[in-house]
Design a protein around this motif. Structure first.
Motif, PDB file in Angstrom:
ATOM      1  N   ALA A  23      -8.120  -2.333  -3.267  1.00  0.00           N
ATOM      2  CA  ALA A  23      -8.491  -2.412  -4.672  1.00  0.00           C
ATOM      3  C   ALA A  23      -7.430  -1.723  -5.528  1.00  0.00           C
ATOM      4  N   ALA A  24      -6.953  -2.450  -6.515  1.00  0.00           N
ATOM      5  CA  ALA A  24      -5.928  -1.916  -7.411  1.00  0.00           C
ATOM      6  C   ALA A  24      -6.551  -1.574  -8.760  1.00  0.00           C
ATOM      7  N   SER A  25      -6.224  -0.411  -9.252  1.00  0.00           N
ATOM      8  CA  SER A  25      -6.720  -0.024 -10.561  1.00  0.00           C
ATOM      9  C   SER A  25      -5.589   0.587 -11.376  1.00  0.00           C
ATOM     10  N   ARG A  26      -5.759   0.509 -12.694  1.00  0.00           N
ATOM     11  CA  ARG A  26      -4.743   1.035 -13.626  1.00  0.00           C
ATOM     12  C   ARG A  26      -3.377   0.427 -13.329  1.00  0.00           C
ATOM     13  N   TYR A  27      -3.379  -0.856 -13.002  1.00  0.00           N
ATOM     14  CA  TYR A  27      -2.136  -1.519 -12.625  1.00  0.00           C
ATOM     15  C   TYR A  27      -1.827  -2.621 -13.612  1.00  0.00           C
ATOM     16  N   THR A  28      -0.746  -2.466 -14.328  1.00  0.00           N
ATOM     17  CA  THR A  28      -0.318  -3.435 -15.322  1.00  0.00           C
ATOM     18  C   THR A  28       0.897  -4.182 -14.812  1.00  0.00           C
ATOM     19  N   ARG A  29       0.803  -5.505 -14.873  1.00  0.00           N
ATOM     20  CA  ARG A  29       1.920  -6.325 -14.419  1.00  0.00           C
ATOM     21  C   ARG A  29       2.798  -6.677 -15.610  1.00  0.00           C
ATOM     22  N   SER A  30       4.014  -6.155 -15.588  1.00  0.00           N
ATOM     23  CA  SER A  30       4.892  -6.357 -16.733  1.00  0.00           C
ATOM     24  C   SER A  30       6.291  -6.757 -16.333  1.00  0.00           C
ATOM     25  N   SER A  31       6.531  -6.922 -15.032  1.00  0.00           N
ATOM     26  CA  SER A  31       7.857  -7.299 -14.567  1.00  0.00           C
ATOM     27  C   SER A  31       7.715  -8.220 -13.375  1.00  0.00           C
ATOM     28  N   TYR A  32       8.830  -8.838 -12.973  1.00  0.00           N
ATOM     29  CA  TYR A  32       8.805  -9.749 -11.833  1.00  0.00           C
ATOM     30  C   TYR A  32       8.292  -9.054 -10.589  1.00  0.00           C
ATOM     31  N   SER A  33       8.776  -7.870 -10.333  1.00  0.00           N
ATOM     32  CA  SER A  33       8.387  -7.167  -9.112  1.00  0.00           C
ATOM     33  C   SER A  33       6.935  -6.716  -9.127  1.00  0.00           C
ATOM     34  N   SER A  34       6.384  -6.533 -10.299  1.00  0.00           N
ATOM     35  CA  SER A  34       5.016  -6.037 -10.376  1.00  0.00           C
ATOM     36  C   SER A  34       3.984  -7.054  -9.906  1.00  0.00           C
ATOM     37  N   TYR A  35       4.403  -8.324  -9.741  1.00  0.00           N
ATOM     38  CA  TYR A  35       3.485  -9.343  -9.248  1.00  0.00           C
ATOM     39  C   TYR A  35       3.430  -9.395  -7.719  1.00  0.00           C
ATOM     40  N   PHE A  36       4.275  -8.627  -7.066  1.00  0.00           N
ATOM     41  CA  PHE A  36       4.264  -8.592  -5.612  1.00  0.00           C
ATOM     42  C   PHE A  36       3.339  -7.492  -5.105  1.00  0.00           C
ATOM     43  N   MET A  37       2.562  -7.846  -4.103  1.00  0.00           N
ATOM     44  CA  MET A  37       1.790  -6.866  -3.357  1.00  0.00           C
ATOM     45  C   MET A  37       1.971  -7.182  -1.875  1.00  0.00           C
ATOM     46  N   ALA A  38       1.774  -6.175  -1.055  1.00  0.00           N
ATOM     47  CA  ALA A  38       2.064  -6.381   0.357  1.00  0.00           C
ATOM     48  C   ALA A  38       1.247  -5.440   1.234  1.00  0.00           C
ATOM     49  N   TRP A  39       1.206  -5.784   2.495  1.00  0.00           N
ATOM     50  CA  TRP A  39       0.619  -4.931   3.523  1.00  0.00           C
ATOM     51  C   TRP A  39       1.719  -4.491   4.479  1.00  0.00           C
ATOM     52  N   PHE A  40       1.656  -3.220   4.809  1.00  0.00           N
ATOM     53  CA  PHE A  40       2.557  -2.657   5.801  1.00  0.00           C
ATOM     54  C   PHE A  40       1.716  -1.928   6.847  1.00  0.00           C
ATOM     55  N   ARG A  41       2.285  -1.653   7.987  1.00  0.00           N
ATOM     56  CA  ARG A  41       1.574  -0.904   9.002  1.00  0.00           C
ATOM     57  C   ARG A  41       2.522   0.023   9.734  1.00  0.00           C
ATOM     58  N   GLN A  42       1.946   1.083  10.254  1.00  0.00           N
ATOM     59  CA  GLN A  42       2.736   2.033  11.018  1.00  0.00           C
ATOM     60  C   GLN A  42       1.895   2.595  12.156  1.00  0.00           C
ATOM     61  N   ALA A  43       2.396   2.409  13.353  1.00  0.00           N
ATOM     62  CA  ALA A  43       1.748   2.963  14.537  1.00  0.00           C
ATOM     63  C   ALA A  43       2.389   4.302  14.872  1.00  0.00           C
ATOM     64  N   PRO A  44       1.687   5.167  15.566  1.00  0.00           N
ATOM     65  CA  PRO A  44       2.241   6.475  15.919  1.00  0.00           C
ATOM     66  C   PRO A  44       3.564   6.338  16.667  1.00  0.00           C
ATOM     67  N   GLY A  45       4.555   7.075  16.222  1.00  0.00           N
ATOM     68  CA  GLY A  45       5.846   7.064  16.884  1.00  0.00           C
ATOM     69  C   GLY A  45       6.715   5.862  16.569  1.00  0.00           C
ATOM     70  N   LYS A  46       6.232   5.002  15.693  1.00  0.00           N
ATOM     71  CA  LYS A  46       7.001   3.807  15.350  1.00  0.00           C
ATOM     72  C   LYS A  46       7.330   3.791  13.857  1.00  0.00           C
ATOM     73  N   GLU A  47       8.326   2.996  13.512  1.00  0.00           N
ATOM     74  CA  GLU A  47       8.686   2.862  12.108  1.00  0.00           C
ATOM     75  C   GLU A  47       7.680   1.967  11.384  1.00  0.00           C
ATOM     76  N   ARG A  48       7.617   2.162  10.079  1.00  0.00           N
ATOM     77  CA  ARG A  48       6.757   1.296   9.267  1.00  0.00           C
ATOM     78  C   ARG A  48       7.235  -0.151   9.370  1.00  0.00           C
ATOM     79  N   GLU A  49       6.286  -1.043   9.466  1.00  0.00           N
ATOM     80  CA  GLU A  49       6.582  -2.462   9.654  1.00  0.00           C
ATOM     81  C   GLU A  49       5.917  -3.278   8.553  1.00  0.00           C
ATOM     82  N   ALA A  50       6.662  -4.190   7.995  1.00  0.00           N
ATOM     83  CA  ALA A  50       6.085  -5.101   7.005  1.00  0.00           C
ATOM     84  C   ALA A  50       5.196  -6.115   7.710  1.00  0.00           C
ATOM     85  N   VAL A  51       4.058  -6.387   7.118  1.00  0.00           N
ATOM     86  CA  VAL A  51       3.112  -7.343   7.700  1.00  0.00           C
ATOM     87  C   VAL A  51       3.080  -8.636   6.900  1.00  0.00           C
TER      88      VAL A  51
END
Length: 124
Positions: A23-51
């Motif tokens: 859930a996103a709150s207080r979020y105003t979209r005013s630029s190209y990048s602001s329309y992107f949202m994403a999920w990432f994950r990180q397991a113990p001992g591993k680097e963050r991974e884009a999902v």
């Protein structure tokens, strides 16, 4: 201040499904990048991974190869909520899943706003 709050994590057996929400709150979209949202994950001992990422205006989505065909990212504009439907879960999917906003595609370092995360555990 932008707030992102994930929910929906838990423990599921191999082959099972979970749906994560952000859930996103207080979020105003005013630029190209602001329309992107994403999920990432990180397991113990591993680097963050884009999902998966989504352009919330066009609906264009991108997925990591490891989740293609199993995960689906979506966004509900009316609810300002990002989702990740995860099917056919594998033990290697277990991680802390975080949502992010205001960035570009699957480039984690580009995102400005992050939620605290929700834990996903997959039992074999």
């Amino acid at each position: 201040q932008v707030q992102l709050m994930e929910s929906g994590g838990g423990t599921v057996q191999t082959g099972g499904s979970l749906r994560l929400s952000c859930a996103a709150s207080r979020y105003t979209r005013s630029s190209y990048s602001s329309y992107f949202m994403a999920w990432f994950r990180q397991a113990p001992g591993k680097e963050r991974e884009a999902v998966a990422s989504i352009h919330t205006r066009s609906g264009r989505a991108e997925y990591a190869d490891s989740v293609k065909g199993r995960f689906t990212i979506s966004y509900d504009n009316a609810k300002n909520t990002l989702y990740l439907q995860m099917n056919s879960l594998k033990p290697e999917d277990a991680a802390m899943y975080s949502c992010a906003a205001d960035g570009i595609d699957l480039r984690g370092s580009s995102y400005s706003h992050w939620g605290p995360g929700t834990q996903v555990t997959v039992s074999s």
